[in-house]
Design a protein around this motif. Structure first.
Motif, PDB file in Angstrom:
ATOM      1  N   TYR B  32       0.747  -1.233   0.128  1.00  0.00           N
ATOM      2  CA  TYR B  32       0.070   0.091  -0.165  1.00  0.00           C
ATOM      3  C   TYR B  32       0.998   0.914  -0.213  1.00  0.00           C
ATOM      4  O   TYR B  32       2.094   0.954   1.062  1.00  0.00           O
ATOM      5  CB  TYR B  32      -0.764   0.257   1.211  1.00  0.00           C
ATOM      6  CG  TYR B  32      -1.713  -1.069   0.958  1.00  0.00           C
ATOM      7  CD1 TYR B  32      -1.363  -1.854   1.920  1.00  0.00           C
ATOM      8  CD2 TYR B  32      -2.867  -0.960   0.548  1.00  0.00           C
ATOM      9  CE1 TYR B  32      -2.760  -2.941   1.791  1.00  0.00           C
ATOM     10  CE2 TYR B  32      -3.939  -2.130   1.093  1.00  0.00           C
ATOM     11  CZ  TYR B  32      -3.992  -3.169   0.988  1.00  0.00           C
ATOM     12  OH  TYR B  32      -4.784  -4.140   1.299  1.00  0.00           O
ATOM     13  N   GLN B 100      -5.327   3.175  -0.489  1.00  0.00           N
ATOM     14  CA  GLN B 100      -6.265   1.741  -0.650  1.00  0.00           C
ATOM     15  C   GLN B 100      -5.704   1.371  -1.978  1.00  0.00           C
ATOM     16  O   GLN B 100      -6.172   0.229  -2.085  1.00  0.00           O
ATOM     17  CB  GLN B 100      -7.486   2.123  -0.843  1.00  0.00           C
ATOM     18  CG  GLN B 100      -8.638   2.156   0.619  1.00  0.00           C
ATOM     19  CD  GLN B 100      -9.854   2.437   0.637  1.00  0.00           C
ATOM     20  OE1 GLN B 100     -10.453   2.982  -0.248  1.00  0.00           O
ATOM     21  NE2 GLN B 100     -10.175   1.923   1.257  1.00  0.00           N
ATOM     22  N   ASP B 110      -7.379   4.676   3.791  1.00  0.00           N
ATOM     23  CA  ASP B 110      -8.283   4.057   4.600  1.00  0.00           C
ATOM     24  C   ASP B 110      -8.672   4.055   6.676  1.00  0.00           C
ATOM     25  O   ASP B 110      -9.233   3.608   7.131  1.00  0.00           O
ATOM     26  CB  ASP B 110      -8.979   2.057   4.042  1.00  0.00           C
ATOM     27  CG  ASP B 110      -7.938   2.296   4.158  1.00  0.00           C
ATOM     28  OD1 ASP B 110      -8.137   0.885   4.050  1.00  0.00           O
ATOM     29  OD2 ASP B 110      -6.479   2.331   4.416  1.00  0.00           O
TER      30      ASP B 110
END
Lengths: 108, 122
Positions: B32, B100, B110
């Motif tokens: 990520y 995300q 998030d």
């Protein structure tokens, strides 16, 4: 740089009422890459809506997002006590990503 | 459970340096993109810098380009922000945020840490 302008600056409402928050972009936001976050005092932001209208995991269905191009809206259908907070929109379609200046939803 | 814990904030004199850290857990860190987002006292959110999941791509806001350096250590699951030539305008709470996707900059977040306060003052 895309400038996001949120209105109103402050929204004074009572629990149970409907809240409508606006986010207007200075240029079209590509592919609806528009998110909404909620921030309470002393806390980090929380993702509510992404892709303009998709609710993030665990977000109640009283929160709804809509819009495209340059005009976006966050709607809270019936305000609950925990919804009084500051709300920010974010565009992540054009570099640099930018945030709006925020709308405070306060108890009337 | 995803956790992001920032550290390294504090009081620094104008022109000084500081390094922020963000310890991540509860997810595959290298998958990520991560960012630093700051919030000046009583103000809104400002994206500062982002780094891709692999660490191979970085991006900076114009306001910090050339002064700040973002990096990540996947062996330690830690994100860093090296801040040099600090001025009063850099005073803010600095949040570490998980994207995300694996991208470095055009991402939504998030999960956020609780933030670390950086105060630049003499």
């Amino acid at each position: 740089e895309i400038v996001l302008t949120q209105s109103p600056g402050t929204l004074s409402l009572s629990p149970g009422e409907r809240a409508t928050l606006s986010c207007r972009a200075s240029q079209s936001v590509s592919s609806r890459y528009l998110a909404w976050y909620q921030q309470k005092p002393g806390q980090a932001p929380r993702l509510l809506i992404y892709g303009a209208s998709s609710r993030a995991t665990g977000i109640p269905d009283r929160f709804g997002g809509s819009g495209s191009g340059t005009d976006f809206t966050l709607t809270i259908s019936r305000l609950e006590a925990e919804d009084f907070a500051v709300y920010y929109c974010q565009q992540y379609g054009s570099s640099p990503q930018t945030f709006g200046q925020g709308t405070k939803v306060e108890i009337k | 459970e995803v956790q992001l814990v920032e550290s390294g904030g504090g009081l620094v004199q104008p022109g000084g340096s500081l390094r922020l850290s963000c310890a991540a857990s509860g997810f595959t860190f290298s998958s990520y993109g991560m960012s630093w987002v700051r919030q000046a006292p009583g103000k809104g959110l400002e994206w500062v810098s982002g780094i891709s999941g692999s660490g191979g791509s970085t991006d900076y806001a114009d306001s910090v380009k050339g002064r700040f350096t973002i990096s990540r250590d996947s062996s330690k699951n830690t994100l860093y922000l090296q801040m040099n030539s600090l001025s009063a305008a850099d005073t803010a709470v600095y949040y570490c945020a998980k994207g995300q996707t694996t991208s470095s900059s055009l991402i939504r977040y998030d999960y956020w840490g609780q933030g670390t306060l950086v105060t630049v003052s003499s």
